[in-house]
Design a protein around this motif. Structure first.
Motif, PDB file in Angstrom:
ATOM      1  N   GLU A  44       0.723  -1.122   0.007  1.00  0.00           N
ATOM      2  CA  GLU A  44      -0.464   0.072   0.459  1.00  0.00           C
ATOM      3  C   GLU A  44       0.473   1.464  -0.102  1.00  0.00           C
ATOM      4  OE1 GLU A  44      -3.171   2.337   3.063  1.00  0.00           O
ATOM      5  OE2 GLU A  44      -3.224   0.501   2.690  1.00  0.00           O
ATOM      6  N   ASP A  91      -6.683   5.137  -1.692  1.00  0.00           N
ATOM      7  CA  ASP A  91      -7.982   4.304  -1.555  1.00  0.00           C
ATOM      8  C   ASP A  91      -7.349   3.222  -1.857  1.00  0.00           C
ATOM      9  OD1 ASP A  91      -9.261   5.550   0.598  1.00  0.00           O
ATOM     10  OD2 ASP A  91     -10.443   6.646  -0.279  1.00  0.00           O
ATOM     11  N   LEU A  92      -7.029   3.770  -3.419  1.00  0.00           N
ATOM     12  CA  LEU A  92      -6.427   2.663  -4.413  1.00  0.00           C
ATOM     13  C   LEU A  92      -5.758   2.034  -4.515  1.00  0.00           C
ATOM     14  CD1 LEU A  92      -7.653   1.557  -7.853  1.00  0.00           C
ATOM     15  CD2 LEU A  92      -5.781   3.800  -8.457  1.00  0.00           C
ATOM     16  N   LYS A 134      -4.667   0.711  -0.984  1.00  0.00           N
ATOM     17  CA  LYS A 134      -5.173   0.065   0.135  1.00  0.00           C
ATOM     18  C   LYS A 134      -5.804  -1.119  -0.505  1.00  0.00           C
ATOM     19  CE  LYS A 134      -8.432   0.338   3.459  1.00  0.00           C
ATOM     20  NZ  LYS A 134      -9.326   1.240   4.850  1.00  0.00           N
ATOM     21  N   ARG A 135      -7.374  -0.818  -1.689  1.00  0.00           N
ATOM     22  CA  ARG A 135      -7.546  -1.494  -2.279  1.00  0.00           C
ATOM     23  C   ARG A 135      -6.661  -2.801  -3.014  1.00  0.00           C
ATOM     24  NH1 ARG A 135     -12.904   0.414  -5.714  1.00  0.00           N
ATOM     25  NH2 ARG A 135     -12.955  -1.882  -5.931  1.00  0.00           N
ATOM     26  N   LEU A 136      -6.004  -2.476  -4.067  1.00  0.00           N
ATOM     27  CA  LEU A 136      -5.150  -2.896  -4.560  1.00  0.00           C
ATOM     28  C   LEU A 136      -4.593  -4.425  -4.082  1.00  0.00           C
ATOM     29  CD1 LEU A 136      -3.715  -0.751  -7.370  1.00  0.00           C
ATOM     30  CD2 LEU A 136      -5.949  -2.439  -7.321  1.00  0.00           C
ATOM     31  N   ARG A 168      -4.683  -4.711  -0.377  1.00  0.00           N
ATOM     32  CA  ARG A 168      -5.397  -6.278   0.258  1.00  0.00           C
ATOM     33  C   ARG A 168      -5.747  -6.973  -0.880  1.00  0.00           C
ATOM     34  NH1 ARG A 168      -7.548  -3.511   5.130  1.00  0.00           N
ATOM     35  NH2 ARG A 168      -9.049  -4.880   5.134  1.00  0.00           N
ATOM     36  N   ALA A 169      -6.334  -6.710  -2.012  1.00  0.00           N
ATOM     37  CA  ALA A 169      -6.955  -7.789  -3.005  1.00  0.00           C
ATOM     38  C   ALA A 169      -5.975  -8.907  -3.413  1.00  0.00           C
ATOM     39  CB  ALA A 169      -7.792  -7.136  -3.959  1.00  0.00           C
ATOM     40  N   THR A 170      -4.980  -8.004  -3.229  1.00  0.00           N
ATOM     41  CA  THR A 170      -3.597  -8.584  -4.615  1.00  0.00           C
ATOM     42  C   THR A 170      -3.183 -10.158  -3.187  1.00  0.00           C
ATOM     43  OG1 THR A 170      -3.410  -7.212  -5.847  1.00  0.00           O
ATOM     44  CG2 THR A 170      -0.950  -8.606  -5.308  1.00  0.00           C
TER      45      THR A 170
END
Length: 273
Positions: free
Chosen positions: A191, A202-203, A205-207, A209-211
């Motif tokens: 992140e 925010d992007l 963080k999402r990338l 966590r999902a990865t």
């Protein structure tokens, strides 16, 4: 599968790990009426969980019968003081299941009856979502039935492996017990690196966590070795190869993890002494 025990479950300590186990067991259908919590310093979250399920939680809960299982889920330095307090609660069929890091079967037995059945286990926090990894070892007093009860509890929240060699629990603690923290750190670092590379927070963080979550699930489902999965993502002279040249270079991740796991294993051995 619905969890069933031959008697009450006494949870001595309901911190992060004890609470994670309890959450996992309740999700697996364990009857909350059979659960009792002994913890003088419950967090607000655990107090709310106990109230929501009608679980008795106080300094000295009154059990209707000797517990089938007493879970010791307190910090190692508190264990020695608490064990003499639970000794009178141990019945003929009670098994003491300890997840106190570094507390050996021998050190636990010093404060309990000679005939006490004791299981020492090292779970990790994904037990709260049914994806835990627990390694356990039993003393000679544990019967087949008591082992089955402990196995039912531990396997109800993930995978469980039984060992005969207790000394292996120190490196086990370093790899799987502490391991989720390493993975969470990886997500943190991804992140932060994404933000440094120009991504909105925010992007990034999402990338990240999902990865991490997706790669973990792929690894869990795949029969391929981690090294093979890594190679499948890596094109020669591509972007992944450029990153791996850094991560796998001198003083890279492999060396860091060797040092980190050894440091954790050493600390576990220190707690055992």
């Amino acid at each position: 599968m619905t969890l069933r025990l031959a008697g009450p479950l006494l949870l001595v300590g309901a911190g992060k790990m004890g609470g994670a186990l309890l959450e996992g067991w309740l999700k697996q259908g364990l009857d909350p009426a059979t659960v009792f919590i002994q913890d003088p310093a419950l967090s607000e979250a655990m107090r709310a969980l106990a109230a929501r399920h009608g679980i008795a939680a106080n300094d000295a809960p009154e059990l209707p019968a000797p517990p089938a299982v007493i879970l010791i889920a307190v910090k190692p330095d508190v264990t020695d003081r608490l064990l003499p307090e639970i000794e009178p609660m141990i019945g003929e069929r009670t098994v003491v299941l300890s997840i106190a890091a570094g507390r050996t079967l021998a050190s636990l037995s010093r404060y309990l009856p000679e005939t006490a059945a004791i299981v020492r286990a090292m779970p990790n926090t994904p037990v709260s979502v049914g994806q835990g990894m627990t390694v356990a070892v039993a003393n000679a007093n544990v019967t087949a039935e008591q082992r089955r009860e402990c196995d039912a509890l531990l396997s109800g929240v993930g995978e469980v492996i039984w060992l005969a060699d207790e000394t292996l629990l120190d490196p086990v603690t370093a790899v799987s017990g502490s391991g989720p923290a390493y993975v969470f750190l990886l997500a943190e670092c991804l992140e932060e690196a994404g933000v440094a590379a120009g991504l909105p927070h925010d992007l990034a963080k999402r990338l990240a966590r999902a990865t991490v979550a997706g790669a973990g699930e792929l690894l869990r489902r795949s029969e391929l070795e981690p090294a093979e999965l890594r190679k499948n993502v890596t094109s020669p002279k591509g972007t992944t190869a450029a990153a791996l040249d850094v991560l796998m270079g001198k003083h890279g991740m492999q060396e860091l993890f060797l040092r980190a796991v050894e440091a954790a294993a050493k600390r576990s051995r220190e707690l055992s002494s």
